[in-house]
Write an enzyme that holds these catalytic residues in place. Structure first.
Site, PDB file in Angstrom:
ATOM      1  N   LYS C  83       0.084   0.983  -6.382  1.00 23.42           N
ATOM      2  CA  LYS C  83      -1.336   1.301  -6.488  1.00 23.42           C
ATOM      3  C   LYS C  83      -1.597   2.715  -7.004  1.00 23.42           C
ATOM      4  CE  LYS C  83      -3.340  -2.531  -5.098  1.00 23.42           C
ATOM      5  NZ  LYS C  83      -4.182  -3.287  -6.055  1.00 23.42           N
ATOM      6  N   GLU C 105     -13.382   0.733  -3.940  1.00 22.91           N
ATOM      7  CA  GLU C 105     -13.381  -0.313  -2.928  1.00 22.91           C
ATOM      8  C   GLU C 105     -11.951  -0.471  -2.441  1.00 22.91           C
ATOM      9  OE1 GLU C 105     -12.675  -1.045  -5.999  1.00 22.91           O
ATOM     10  OE2 GLU C 105     -10.964  -2.378  -5.711  1.00 22.91           O
ATOM     11  N   SER C 379       6.444  -4.789  -5.364  1.00 25.90           N
ATOM     12  CA  SER C 379       5.193  -4.069  -5.619  1.00 25.90           C
ATOM     13  C   SER C 379       4.817  -3.080  -4.523  1.00 25.90           C
ATOM     14  CB  SER C 379       4.046  -5.050  -5.832  1.00 25.90           C
ATOM     15  OG  SER C 379       3.954  -5.942  -4.741  1.00 25.90           O
TER      16      SER C 379
END
Lengths: 274, 413, 413, 274
Positions: C83, C105, C379
């Protein structure tokens, strides 16, 4: 001290001094002497008993909580009314820190004053024992080493050069504690030490007269018993028994172990070389 | 096995042959790269562990302290701390030695989780000994170890923390020494552990020194690292020790006070290097927190990972020599530093690590000159410490603490 | 702004000028490296973010599946997931654009924590919108955001999860668009977000492709990546798209079932690519989970990070083109894969990531041939998922679950 | 539809259709017509009302829970007994998905059948409006665009090319919702649109007759009011009032707003160029 082993089948009990109180502990040690102890290992409790199993850890904790210190320990030895050789079993930091000396000398000097005859130090292998050995020599005390089932070759040699009094043969790997079986490793260890001109006392896991007999019959000059006796002290403490009752039980247990050791010694063949 | 007057092998006789075997393995595999051991270690710590870790400039701290502050990012190592450097090295060494089983102690759980990860990665059965108190207060780390397939054995002795866990693991090792390797978690214990763990952790300063030369054009003026047992400290210092121009600061946990309560056997700090004295613990002669009789004292710190009564013998020696400067930072200053680094730089440090930043701040506030360029070792990340930090921050009513009322409000936006 | 029939800018008029401004900035700074933007991004994602991440061989999985399995380790990026690649890129871009404030968000909290970290690092005020339900079930991530200095605004609308948080952040953006940049968390939303987020995440496949050539001597036969919104997916695929020999598998959350309950407006999965159809949501034409009237359905997955009713338009297009193969893995298989990777390899994956490993396992069990060399994109790390995994594992009585009785026993050792 | 603005000071109310029930909603819309509505925006609720504030979100949720669908919406429009132009306000996905067409044609065709005269689609900017514009042209419906305070230059041109019916001037940035202040941005926006040959209706935040008056006086051809009316519906629902009572309140509010708008329109100077 060597005389302790003269009759063969010597019985060497261990107790943590001050467990569960100074006074009770005096009674207990004297009871062991009455029960036939040939030599007594007096444990000076250390906060990090790295080599001990849960039983002796419990004893150490109780003794420390009751206020045992090195000075009180020496006082205790002075107060003791027994007629057998006494050996101090403790960890090296307490020996090292004591008194004004930079090293073990002060502790050994004081030990000699109160009549202790030697030391067993579970966290001091022969390699690190130089300063303590010197101090022991200066004051005429013995330094006992522990031979483990894993001790072999060079390490045995090194130890033999430095040991005096007796050698403590560790019956099996692991921390202290009473067990039901007698390890095969004991015989092997005794065999490796057959040549040594010094008494061999076997410890770790001896619990009954029968154990004692088998160990002595396997060639040990003495048997060392700690946890099985500390169990009696702990039980008495937990059940809130009168000190005399626990002392009697200790004396009885001592007799059982001493008798076993003697029977074992009698079964031994005469040594081949005198 | 000696660092000046410190070090040695003060262990039960039963362990001595294992130490000799380990010493031999250490010399052959680690020092001489026999069978390409070090090559494999370096490959795995890179591809599995995520090395090299960056040396990054802390822009806002640099501005705040009017110096060039650089961060060595051990928090980015797999598992979240420098601990894996050592754990992976030792588990791999155990494999080369033909051992069949790994045991390790853990306090806060960081070394335990690192060892469990390394053991899973290298397919070695693994058991971790952890004080009962720590098991209960470090549940997420216990989960992580279990999830990685390790057994966790709670230790119900004494206060149930790191000191007891080490003693118990030593006992377990002496029971099973022939087929078991004990992965000790810091630069403590009997020789060869202090030297070996340092060598596995020295990758930190090896990289940092190269990175400093490449990125800053030269060596830093100071390296600052927190010190509990001292493994991240020695790792961050090792390759700078012979660079005399580089000052080395070992930041210990000052806890709530530097005074001790001899009666209770308790030191309300873990400032071993700063306030302790020489003794023998867990196999080594080193600096300790002990009472006047030589009984070991319980240490205390808000940071579980610094909460230990001893310290690595080499670090004790470097302090004696004057090469390393020991300093202390209290619980409150460490908490404030935790929040400062988090909001200034976007890096949430471990509470251990926060002590290093607490010192940086206190030195600056006191007008002390650490030099133009300072490297701080970010030894681990603080995710594990969130609950503690929030609780301790609230208890102290620190201004730097974020308002957590988001959870309380029931209303709309 | 188009990927085949997908993409576009379906947003309120008030936002259109901001999108034009962003498009312009994207072209100048990201695509043309104006003012050295990309150089600064690359430096910061390296020194702050911890890139490059390794490509490491998974020894035991390779043995298990009789293939060469390699892991691209995005779990080692600062913050614990891919991220940050995007969050850092966008916050930096906002700074170059002269914006004064960041909003974002978040669902499970991973994008929110990454954005909060990036904003702290770059000294930008930051507010995160998060559904009330998610605030309550992702407390540690809320703590992390707060500790990094971000405001967290709970969204009390609908089910209180990601979908509502996105809508609310869009509304907030339309209120404050002139000085605020909205850091969208995936390759979704109106143009230029899908392309821009992909470009920031493409560093994953850029590195992996280079690493594969260097370490494996060539390209892999397949790349496997989990897909929710699709940012790690597009990141892991992008530089392989034109390598026709490389198969690309996007693994979606099959949840508890692929059937939908149209009456309740609920899909018990998040398998948008596999079961959804074309529509318009959150600013883009893409593939959606919707009922026959065009109302958006609630998605469901054990993994909060995959729990979204839409998917990136480029991914939808690549699936239409046949370039990417969408597959699904259910909750239980994902949980089993979580435990398998943890014990086999010493890597605790995020639940999102576990879906990719679940597919690897199911494909092998079904005798499907993924090829000799497979790269799986790890991930993110699973620390955030521990409580969920333990609860869900117990509920299902999975064999692979570790025994957690260590907490219950009161006795000795 | 243009006739709605003929008198100046047009009043355009918005309600979410089906809030809180089909039947009540019919009463409410008819009450607004009685109250003086010149044109009514009928909201077809979408599950993701991205441009709406909390008030209209609430209406949308209630309507969806009560079973509103596009087909029911068209039925509703057929059932309505009012005499003013009706415009459908909804999000593009519902338009796009409806019926067999690949695109908006089916929806527009059905809208034309039931007598709707145009569309407002908050998530459809001019750039994406091609297909809907075409369908509207085919069936003779208007497509209203929203002009935001941020809309300038090229974007205005593009919109002007495609808009029909009226233009919805967003009074200020943000989502829908009643406010107490009237934004300065309104005047600026109207000024930018001064040249446009199409009615300008201002919405977002109008709450009272006085607001309406000021907006109309600033040059708006009409005022759009949603949240202030939805508030009355929500209140009636929460307090469990009879439908008629809520309808009466809506009618009364409508009269207030219409009167305000008319007063404002009367204060307007004559246009300088006819």
């Amino acid at each position: 001290m060597a005389t302790a082993f003269d009759g063969g089948g010597a019985f060497i009990p261990y107790l943590a001094v001050g467990d569960p109180s100074y006074e009770a502990s005096l009674e207990y040690v004297e009871a062991l002497a009455r029960g036939g102890a040939d030599l007594i290992e007096l444990g000076l409790p250390f906060s990090e008993p790295m080599a001990e199993g849960p039983t002796i850890q419990g004893a150490v904790t109780r003794a420390l909580e009751a206020g045992m210190t090195p000075d009180r320990f020496f006082e205790f030895v002075s107060d003791l009314d027994v007629d057998v050789p006494l050996v101090c079993m403790t960890y090296y930091n307490l020996i090292y820190q004591y008194g004004p000396s930079d090293g073990p000398r002060s502790f050994v000097e004081r030990a000699a004053q109160v009549g202790l005859e030697g030391f067993v130090v579970p966290d001091l292998p022969a390699e690190e024992a130089g300063p303590l050995r010197e101090a022991c020599d200066e004051f005429g005390l013995d330094l006992v080493f522990i031979v483990a089932p894993t001790t072999r070759g060079d390490r045995l040699e090194r130890m033999m050069e430095r040991v005096s009094g007796y050698v403590y043969v560790q019956a099996r790997l692991g921390a202290t504690g009473a067990r039901d079986d007698v390890s095969d490793q004991t015989g092997e260890s005794l065999e490796r030490l057959a040549d040594w001109e010094i008494p061999k006392a076997v410890g770790f896991g001896i619990k009954t007269g029968e154990h004692a007999e088998r160990i002595a019959a396997a060639g040990a000059d003495g048997i060392i018993v700690g946890s099985a006796l500390v169990d009696i002290v702990a039980e008495g403490h937990e059940d809130d028994r009168p000190v005399e009752e626990t002392a009697d039980r200790l004396e009885e247990k001592a007799r059982e172990l001493k008798a076993g050791a003697r029977r074992g010694a009698e079964r031994l063949p005469e040594p081949e070389h005198p | 096995g000696q660092f000046g007057r410190y070090g040695g092998q003060y262990v039960p006789e039963a362990l001595m042959p294992a130490l000799e075997e380990l010493e031999d393995a250490y010399e052959r595999y680690v020092l001489e790269n026999e069978d390409g051991f070090m090559d494999e270690f370096e490959r795995r710590i890179r591809n599995f562990g995520g090395r090299p870790t960056p040396l990054g400039r802390a822009d806002r701290l640099s501005e705040r302290y009017d110096s060039e502050i650089y961060l060595k990012r051990e928090d980015l190592v797999h598992g979240g701390a420098h601990k894996l450097n050592n754990a992976l090295g030792q588990v791999l060494l155990a494999k080369y030695m033909g051992k069949e089983r790994i045991i390790a102690e853990t306090g806060a759980g960081q070394h335990g989780t690192a060892t469990a990860m390394a053991a899973a990665h290298l397919d070695m059965p693994c058991e971790i000994y952890m004080g009962r108190t720590d098991v209960n207060r470090q549940r997420p780390n216990v989960f992580r170890m279990r999830i990685n397939g390790a057994e966790v054995n709670p230790v119900d002795i004494g206060r149930g923390t790191l000191k007891e866990a080490i003693s118990e693991t030593m006992r377990e090792w002496s029971r099973t020494v022939e087929r078991t390797h004990y992965v000790i978690g810091s630069v403590v214990g009997p020789h060869p552990f202090p030297a070996m763990v340092r060598d596995f952790q020295a990758v930190i300063s090896e990289e940092a020194r190269e990175q400093a030369r490449a990125q800053l054009g030269g060596l830093p003026d100071a390296v600052v690292s927190c010190a509990g047992g001292g493994s991240n400290t020695m790792g961050a210092f090792h390759h700078f020790v012979s660079d005399e121009s580089v000052d080395l600061y070992a930041v210990e946990a000052g806890g709530s006070s530097l005074e001790v309560d001899e009666e209770a056997g308790v030191a309300p700090n873990s400032a071993t290097l700063s306030t302790g004295d020489e003794g023998i613990l867990h196999g080594a002669r080193t600096t300790l927190l002990q009472d006047s009789h030589g009984q070991i004292m319980e240490s205390h710190s808000v940071s579980a990972g610094l909460d230990y009564s001893g310290v690595g013998p080499e670090l004790a020696h470097l302090v004696d020599e004057g090469r390393v400067t020991p300093v202390t930072v209290g619980d409150t200053a460490a908490l404030e530093a935790f929040h400062r680094l988090s909001t200034d730089e976007g890096i949430i440090p471990a509470l251990e690590t926060s002590h290093a930043f607490g010192y940086l701040h206190e030195a600056f506030e006191a007008g002390e000159d650490l030099g133009e360029t300072v490297i701080v070792n970010v030894s681990g990340r603080g995710d594990k410490d969130l609950e503690t930090v929030i609780e301790e921050t609230e208890k102290r009513g620190l201004e730097s603490a974020p308002d957590m009322s988001v959870f309380e409000t029931g209303g709309g936006i």
